[in-house]
Design a protein around this motif. Structure first.
Motif, PDB file in Angstrom:
ATOM      1  N   UNK A 184      -7.218   9.357 -13.415  1.00  0.00           N
ATOM      2  CA  UNK A 184      -8.235   8.536 -12.746  1.00  0.00           C
ATOM      3  C   UNK A 184      -7.599   7.308 -12.094  1.00  0.00           C
ATOM      4  N   UNK A 185      -6.611   6.720 -12.755  1.00  0.00           N
ATOM      5  CA  UNK A 185      -5.919   5.559 -12.173  1.00  0.00           C
ATOM      6  C   UNK A 185      -5.165   5.969 -10.910  1.00  0.00           C
ATOM      7  N   UNK A 186      -4.564   7.152 -10.917  1.00  0.00           N
ATOM      8  CA  UNK A 186      -3.868   7.617  -9.705  1.00  0.00           C
ATOM      9  C   UNK A 186      -4.854   7.905  -8.579  1.00  0.00           C
ATOM     10  N   UNK A 187      -6.043   8.367  -8.908  1.00  0.00           N
ATOM     11  CA  UNK A 187      -7.064   8.583  -7.874  1.00  0.00           C
ATOM     12  C   UNK A 187      -7.498   7.246  -7.276  1.00  0.00           C
ATOM     13  N   UNK A 188      -7.626   6.235  -8.112  1.00  0.00           N
ATOM     14  CA  UNK A 188      -7.958   4.894  -7.607  1.00  0.00           C
ATOM     15  C   UNK A 188      -6.840   4.395  -6.686  1.00  0.00           C
ATOM     16  N   UNK A 189      -5.592   4.648  -7.062  1.00  0.00           N
ATOM     17  CA  UNK A 189      -4.475   4.280  -6.188  1.00  0.00           C
ATOM     18  C   UNK A 189      -4.544   4.982  -4.843  1.00  0.00           C
ATOM     19  N   UNK A 190      -4.952   6.243  -4.843  1.00  0.00           N
ATOM     20  CA  UNK A 190      -5.106   6.967  -3.586  1.00  0.00           C
ATOM     21  C   UNK A 190      -6.213   6.403  -2.718  1.00  0.00           C
ATOM     22  N   UNK A 191      -7.297   5.996  -3.350  1.00  0.00           N
ATOM     23  CA  UNK A 191      -8.396   5.369  -2.591  1.00  0.00           C
ATOM     24  C   UNK A 191      -7.921   4.059  -1.972  1.00  0.00           C
ATOM     25  N   UNK A 192      -7.139   3.294  -2.720  1.00  0.00           N
ATOM     26  CA  UNK A 192      -6.588   2.049  -2.159  1.00  0.00           C
ATOM     27  C   UNK A 192      -5.602   2.353  -1.027  1.00  0.00           C
ATOM     28  N   UNK A 193      -4.843   3.448  -1.158  1.00  0.00           N
ATOM     29  CA  UNK A 193      -3.936   3.846  -0.082  1.00  0.00           C
ATOM     30  C   UNK A 193      -4.680   4.240   1.181  1.00  0.00           C
ATOM     31  N   UNK A 194      -5.786   4.927   1.024  1.00  0.00           N
ATOM     32  CA  UNK A 194      -6.609   5.276   2.193  1.00  0.00           C
ATOM     33  C   UNK A 194      -7.220   4.022   2.806  1.00  0.00           C
ATOM     34  N   UNK A 195      -7.670   3.104   1.953  1.00  0.00           N
ATOM     35  CA  UNK A 195      -8.262   1.858   2.457  1.00  0.00           C
ATOM     36  C   UNK A 195      -7.233   1.032   3.215  1.00  0.00           C
ATOM     37  N   UNK A 196      -5.963   1.147   2.843  1.00  0.00           N
ATOM     38  CA  UNK A 196      -4.915   0.393   3.549  1.00  0.00           C
ATOM     39  C   UNK A 196      -4.857   0.778   5.024  1.00  0.00           C
ATOM     40  N   UNK A 239       3.370   2.606   6.121  1.00  0.00           N
ATOM     41  CA  UNK A 239       2.514   3.784   6.211  1.00  0.00           C
ATOM     42  C   UNK A 239       3.045   4.917   5.344  1.00  0.00           C
ATOM     43  N   UNK A 240       4.352   5.072   5.301  1.00  0.00           N
ATOM     44  CA  UNK A 240       4.925   6.107   4.434  1.00  0.00           C
ATOM     45  C   UNK A 240       4.679   5.763   2.968  1.00  0.00           C
ATOM     46  N   UNK A 241       4.758   4.473   2.628  1.00  0.00           N
ATOM     47  CA  UNK A 241       4.487   4.060   1.251  1.00  0.00           C
ATOM     48  C   UNK A 241       3.019   4.263   0.902  1.00  0.00           C
ATOM     49  N   UNK A 242       2.124   4.126   1.861  1.00  0.00           N
ATOM     50  CA  UNK A 242       0.697   4.349   1.600  1.00  0.00           C
ATOM     51  C   UNK A 242       0.396   5.835   1.412  1.00  0.00           C
ATOM     52  N   UNK A 243       1.234   6.697   1.954  1.00  0.00           N
ATOM     53  CA  UNK A 243       1.016   8.135   1.799  1.00  0.00           C
ATOM     54  C   UNK A 243       1.314   8.626   0.387  1.00  0.00           C
ATOM     55  N   UNK A 244       2.186   7.941  -0.328  1.00  0.00           N
ATOM     56  CA  UNK A 244       2.562   8.371  -1.680  1.00  0.00           C
ATOM     57  C   UNK A 244       1.362   8.330  -2.629  1.00  0.00           C
ATOM     58  N   UNK A 245       0.624   7.218  -2.723  1.00  0.00           N
ATOM     59  CA  UNK A 245      -0.551   7.225  -3.606  1.00  0.00           C
ATOM     60  C   UNK A 245      -1.615   8.229  -3.187  1.00  0.00           C
ATOM     61  N   UNK A 246      -1.742   8.450  -1.886  1.00  0.00           N
ATOM     62  CA  UNK A 246      -2.728   9.428  -1.415  1.00  0.00           C
ATOM     63  C   UNK A 246      -2.339  10.825  -1.885  1.00  0.00           C
ATOM     64  N   UNK A 247      -1.062  11.156  -1.819  1.00  0.00           N
ATOM     65  CA  UNK A 247      -0.591  12.459  -2.286  1.00  0.00           C
ATOM     66  C   UNK A 247      -0.862  12.620  -3.780  1.00  0.00           C
ATOM     67  N   UNK A 248      -0.512  11.608  -4.573  1.00  0.00           N
ATOM     68  CA  UNK A 248      -0.731  11.718  -6.016  1.00  0.00           C
ATOM     69  C   UNK A 248      -2.219  11.755  -6.361  1.00  0.00           C
ATOM     70  N   UNK A 249      -3.046  11.125  -5.538  1.00  0.00           N
ATOM     71  CA  UNK A 249      -4.492  11.201  -5.776  1.00  0.00           C
ATOM     72  C   UNK A 249      -4.999  12.625  -5.551  1.00  0.00           C
ATOM     73  N   UNK A 250      -4.500  13.280  -4.510  1.00  0.00           N
ATOM     74  CA  UNK A 250      -4.899  14.669  -4.270  1.00  0.00           C
ATOM     75  C   UNK A 250      -4.431  15.586  -5.398  1.00  0.00           C
TER      76      UNK A 250
END
Length: 124
Positions: A76-88, A45-56
């Motif tokens: 845009x690639x980092x935003x996609x990573x954040x979307x995948x982090x939220x989906x996780x 869960x902490x690892x999933x928060x990192x892409x979400x932060x960079x997406x914001x």
């Protein structure tokens, strides 16, 4: 007399039913498994928060207009990573949920690397 009482008490204490012992062992194994799995769940869960932060941060940079044609694709690639982090978070307990986490982390790392290269090397 006191020593005989202790031996008799010890023998009485050791007489337990097999079902009670099996139930105690089963409860212990469940508690040990939960204790073993909880740090890994917290780490994921902490690892999933990192892409979400960079997406914001990336979305904020795009909204503020601090973007050039060279830095837009990495953001845009980092935003996609954040979307995948939220989906996780929605599929974390299902089999294959870790694939979303890996995808989120890899896309965020690629986007961050490309952003740094675009800013520092190309001066954009």
């Amino acid at each position: 007399m006191n020593g005989a009482w202790r031996v008799g008490n010890l023998l009485r204490r050791r007489r337990t039913r097999r079902a009670d012992t099996e139930q105690a062992v089963e409860e212990y194994l469940e508690a040990a498994l939960a204790l073993h799995n909880s740090p890994y769940r917290n780490l994921r869960q902490a690892a999933a928060n990192v892409p979400i932060f960079f997406a914001f941060v990336s979305a904020w940079m795009i909204l503020l207009g601090d973007v050039t044609p060279m830095t837009l694709p990495p953001l845009a690639v980092m935003i996609i990573g954040g979307v995948l982090g939220i989906a996780y978070y929605f599929v974390q307990n299902r089999p294959g949920g870790w694939r979303l986490l890996v995808g989120a982390l890899v896309s965020t790392a690629m986007g961050l690397t490309a952003f740094v290269v675009a800013r520092k090397v190309f001066g954009q």
